[in-house]
Design a protein around this motif. Structure first.
Motif, PDB file in Angstrom:
ATOM      1  N   PRO A 126     -10.569  -6.485   9.647  1.00 42.06           N
ATOM      2  CA  PRO A 126     -10.003  -7.074  10.874  1.00 42.06           C
ATOM      3  C   PRO A 126      -8.666  -7.783  10.682  1.00 42.06           C
ATOM      4  N   PRO A 127      -8.460  -8.563   9.600  1.00 44.43           N
ATOM      5  CA  PRO A 127      -7.139  -9.193   9.462  1.00 44.43           C
ATOM      6  C   PRO A 127      -5.992  -8.181   9.387  1.00 44.43           C
ATOM      7  N   THR A 128      -6.246  -7.042   8.751  1.00 43.35           N
ATOM      8  CA  THR A 128      -5.209  -6.020   8.674  1.00 43.35           C
ATOM      9  C   THR A 128      -4.955  -5.413  10.043  1.00 43.35           C
ATOM     10  N   ARG A 129      -6.004  -5.212  10.831  1.00 47.27           N
ATOM     11  CA  ARG A 129      -5.837  -4.698  12.192  1.00 47.27           C
ATOM     12  C   ARG A 129      -5.036  -5.672  13.049  1.00 47.27           C
ATOM     13  N   ARG A 130      -5.317  -6.971  12.901  1.00 51.52           N
ATOM     14  CA  ARG A 130      -4.562  -7.970  13.666  1.00 51.52           C
ATOM     15  C   ARG A 130      -3.101  -7.964  13.251  1.00 51.52           C
ATOM     16  N   LEU A 131      -2.850  -7.812  11.966  1.00 50.08           N
ATOM     17  CA  LEU A 131      -1.475  -7.743  11.494  1.00 50.08           C
ATOM     18  C   LEU A 131      -0.748  -6.563  12.131  1.00 50.08           C
ATOM     19  N   LEU A 132      -1.398  -5.413  12.184  1.00 52.02           N
ATOM     20  CA  LEU A 132      -0.785  -4.248  12.828  1.00 52.02           C
ATOM     21  C   LEU A 132      -0.432  -4.550  14.279  1.00 52.02           C
ATOM     22  N   PRO A 184       7.105  -0.313  13.550  1.00 50.82           N
ATOM     23  CA  PRO A 184       6.086   0.723  13.379  1.00 50.82           C
ATOM     24  C   PRO A 184       5.360   0.520  12.055  1.00 50.82           C
ATOM     25  N   ALA A 185       4.044   0.617  12.093  1.00 56.74           N
ATOM     26  CA  ALA A 185       3.265   0.404  10.860  1.00 56.74           C
ATOM     27  C   ALA A 185       1.938   1.142  10.968  1.00 56.74           C
ATOM     28  N   PHE A 186       1.485   1.627   9.818  1.00 62.55           N
ATOM     29  CA  PHE A 186       0.149   2.227   9.755  1.00 62.55           C
ATOM     30  C   PHE A 186      -0.425   1.988   8.370  1.00 62.55           C
ATOM     31  N   VAL A 187      -1.726   2.220   8.245  1.00 64.17           N
ATOM     32  CA  VAL A 187      -2.422   2.042   6.977  1.00 64.17           C
ATOM     33  C   VAL A 187      -2.825   3.408   6.449  1.00 64.17           C
ATOM     34  N   ASP A 226      -4.730   9.598   3.967  1.00 62.11           N
ATOM     35  CA  ASP A 226      -5.318   9.610   5.304  1.00 62.11           C
ATOM     36  C   ASP A 226      -4.780   8.430   6.114  1.00 62.11           C
ATOM     37  N   ILE A 227      -4.595   8.637   7.412  1.00 63.24           N
ATOM     38  CA  ILE A 227      -4.133   7.572   8.305  1.00 63.24           C
ATOM     39  C   ILE A 227      -5.357   6.855   8.846  1.00 63.24           C
ATOM     40  N   LEU A 228      -5.551   5.604   8.422  1.00 65.45           N
ATOM     41  CA  LEU A 228      -6.750   4.846   8.756  1.00 65.45           C
ATOM     42  C   LEU A 228      -6.579   3.974   9.993  1.00 65.45           C
ATOM     43  N   ALA A 229      -5.380   3.458  10.230  1.00 62.41           N
ATOM     44  CA  ALA A 229      -5.114   2.585  11.373  1.00 62.41           C
ATOM     45  C   ALA A 229      -3.616   2.585  11.635  1.00 62.41           C
ATOM     46  N   TRP A 230      -3.216   2.159  12.827  1.00 65.37           N
ATOM     47  CA  TRP A 230      -1.809   2.198  13.225  1.00 65.37           C
ATOM     48  C   TRP A 230      -1.584   1.230  14.370  1.00 65.37           C
ATOM     49  N   ASN A 231      -0.322   0.963  14.688  1.00 58.07           N
ATOM     50  CA  ASN A 231      -0.028   0.121  15.847  1.00 58.07           C
ATOM     51  C   ASN A 231       0.650   0.948  16.940  1.00 58.07           C
ATOM     52  N   HIS A 232       0.929   0.290  18.065  1.00 59.12           N
ATOM     53  CA  HIS A 232       1.489   0.988  19.223  1.00 59.12           C
ATOM     54  C   HIS A 232       2.772   1.721  18.870  1.00 59.12           C
ATOM     55  N   LEU A 233       3.661   1.026  18.165  1.00 57.56           N
ATOM     56  CA  LEU A 233       4.980   1.591  17.914  1.00 57.56           C
ATOM     57  C   LEU A 233       4.917   2.765  16.940  1.00 57.56           C
ATOM     58  N   ALA A 234       3.999   2.738  15.994  1.00 60.06           N
ATOM     59  CA  ALA A 234       3.832   3.883  15.092  1.00 60.06           C
ATOM     60  C   ALA A 234       3.377   5.102  15.880  1.00 60.06           C
ATOM     61  N   ALA A 235       2.485   4.895  16.844  1.00 59.13           N
ATOM     62  CA  ALA A 235       2.030   6.007  17.676  1.00 59.13           C
ATOM     63  C   ALA A 235       3.174   6.563  18.514  1.00 59.13           C
ATOM     64  N   ALA A 236       4.043   5.681  19.016  1.00 55.49           N
ATOM     65  CA  ALA A 236       5.176   6.138  19.820  1.00 55.49           C
ATOM     66  C   ALA A 236       6.224   6.841  18.972  1.00 55.49           C
ATOM     67  N   LEU A 237       6.373   6.397  17.733  1.00 54.65           N
ATOM     68  CA  LEU A 237       7.398   6.972  16.865  1.00 54.65           C
ATOM     69  C   LEU A 237       6.975   8.307  16.282  1.00 54.65           C
ATOM     70  N   PRO A 263      -7.276  -1.464  -3.297  1.00 54.29           N
ATOM     71  CA  PRO A 263      -6.014  -0.912  -3.808  1.00 54.29           C
ATOM     72  C   PRO A 263      -5.748   0.522  -3.369  1.00 54.29           C
ATOM     73  N   ASP A 264      -6.745   1.189  -2.775  1.00 58.19           N
ATOM     74  CA  ASP A 264      -6.540   2.535  -2.261  1.00 58.19           C
ATOM     75  C   ASP A 264      -6.054   2.534  -0.811  1.00 58.19           C
ATOM     76  N   GLN A 265      -5.786   1.352  -0.258  1.00 63.38           N
ATOM     77  CA  GLN A 265      -5.203   1.247   1.083  1.00 63.38           C
ATOM     78  C   GLN A 265      -3.797   0.677   0.991  1.00 63.38           C
ATOM     79  N   HIS A 266      -2.864   1.269   1.751  1.00 63.47           N
ATOM     80  CA  HIS A 266      -1.474   0.834   1.730  1.00 63.47           C
ATOM     81  C   HIS A 266      -0.967   0.651   3.160  1.00 63.47           C
ATOM     82  N   LEU A 267      -0.370  -0.496   3.424  1.00 65.16           N
ATOM     83  CA  LEU A 267       0.288  -0.735   4.699  1.00 65.16           C
ATOM     84  C   LEU A 267       1.722  -0.221   4.600  1.00 65.16           C
ATOM     85  N   VAL A 268       2.095   0.693   5.486  1.00 60.39           N
ATOM     86  CA  VAL A 268       3.440   1.274   5.490  1.00 60.39           C
ATOM     87  C   VAL A 268       4.177   0.759   6.714  1.00 60.39           C
ATOM     88  N   THR A 269       5.332   0.130   6.503  1.00 59.68           N
ATOM     89  CA  THR A 269       6.138  -0.394   7.607  1.00 59.68           C
ATOM     90  C   THR A 269       7.487   0.313   7.651  1.00 59.68           C
TER      91      THR A 269
END
Length: 289
Positions: free
Chosen positions: A110-116, A123-126, A132-143, A252-258
């Motif tokens: 949840p903290p990572t989802r709130r950060l997104l 734009p950011a996704f995990v 694999d794309i595990l989560a994303w924010n509005h702007l990543a979806a638009a981009l 460590p197998d999850q990466h936040l990409v901004t």
């Protein structure tokens, strides 16, 4: 069952499995000549497994034992499912390394989802294992793409680069992006070489795209850390964005990409316009779990 009987049974099993595969499905050229038996020839299986034809022939004849690494490669080449793979290792009297490397589904905390959600102008996704794309924010979806409309099992960044025609239009230098994605995936494969999800992804893309097959065979590798990419977005036009990855401290197998733009640049202005344009149009950042 005696050792010789096990080896004989293993040989018959391998022969039966290669008879079920076609050269075209495996990306092999077809000569046009009639085949005496259905499926792949022994030399074709040996070629795909990077072993000698003589060695593979002796395996099918039940004359030699196979090592665990060779069995793992044959499981991939012959496209064995989990039960078939277990059976093959049992006949060979070896431990199934692929089973021991199976991973539980990854969950984004949840903290990572709130950060997104809070990165409204970024734009950011995990990314998880196998990119694999595990989560994303509005702007990543638009981009990039409306990930919520993509089936969960197909939300993979490398798969999208090679299979989504919109990605070829979005990236100004698609070939460089695609080659780099393959190099990232190669590095991921080194971490979990027996991950069945990785094996399935590589097999799928190798079958669908000859460029992926060629670049994967080149064995180039790179770390997914940071860089710059040029995009041509259908709404806001040309963008030059810097991207970087941050490792999740709890996995460590999850990466936040901004993705960010140079302050004061036209790209920053266009990114902000896109953020305003998409406000209220996209669902909340979401993903599996």
């Amino acid at each position: 069952m005696s050792r010789d009987a096990h080896l004989s049974e293993l040989g018959g099993f391998l022969k039966a499995r290669r008879a079920e595969l076609s050269p075209r499905a495996m990306g092999l050229p077809e000569s046009g000549a009639m085949r005496r038996v259905p499926g792949l020839r022994r030399e074709e299986v040996a070629q795909l497994a990077a072993i000698s034809t003589v060695y593979y022939t002796r395996l099918e004849q039940g004359r030699i034992e196979a090592s665990s690494p060779v069995l793992s490669v044959l499981a991939r080449v012959l496209r064995l499912d989990d039960d078939q793979c277990d059976y093959m290792f049992e006949l060979a009297g070896k431990e199934n390394a692929r089973r021991s490397h199976r991973h539980p589904a990854q969950m984004v905390r949840p903290p990572t989802r709130r950060l997104l959600d809070n990165l409204a102008d970024t734009p950011a996704f995990v990314l998880g294992r196998c990119m694999d794309i595990l989560a994303w924010n509005h702007l990543a979806a638009a981009l990039f793409a409306d990930f919520s409309q993509i089936p969960e099992e197909q939300r993979n960044s490398v798969r999208l680069v090679f299979t989504d025609p919109a990605m070829r239009e979005l990236y100004v230098d698609w070939e460089t992006v695609a080659r780099t994605a393959v190099a990232f995936l190669r590095m991921e494969a080194a971490v979990n070489p027996d991950d069945p999800s990785m094996t399935a992804l590589v097999e799928e893309l190798s079958e669908k795209d000859p460029q992926f097959r060629e670049w994967w065979a080149a064995h180039h590798v790179a770390h997914h850390s940071m860089g710059t990419k040029s995009l041509r977005h259908p709404v806001v036009g040309d963008l030059t964005l810097d991207w970087q990855t941050l490792v999740c401290p709890t996995d460590p197998d999850q990466h936040l990409v901004t993705w960010t733009a140079e302050p004061g640049s036209p790209s920053e202005e266009r990114l902000r316009f896109l953020a305003g344009w998409t406000a209220g149009r996209q669902p909340r950042a979401d993903a599996a779990g």
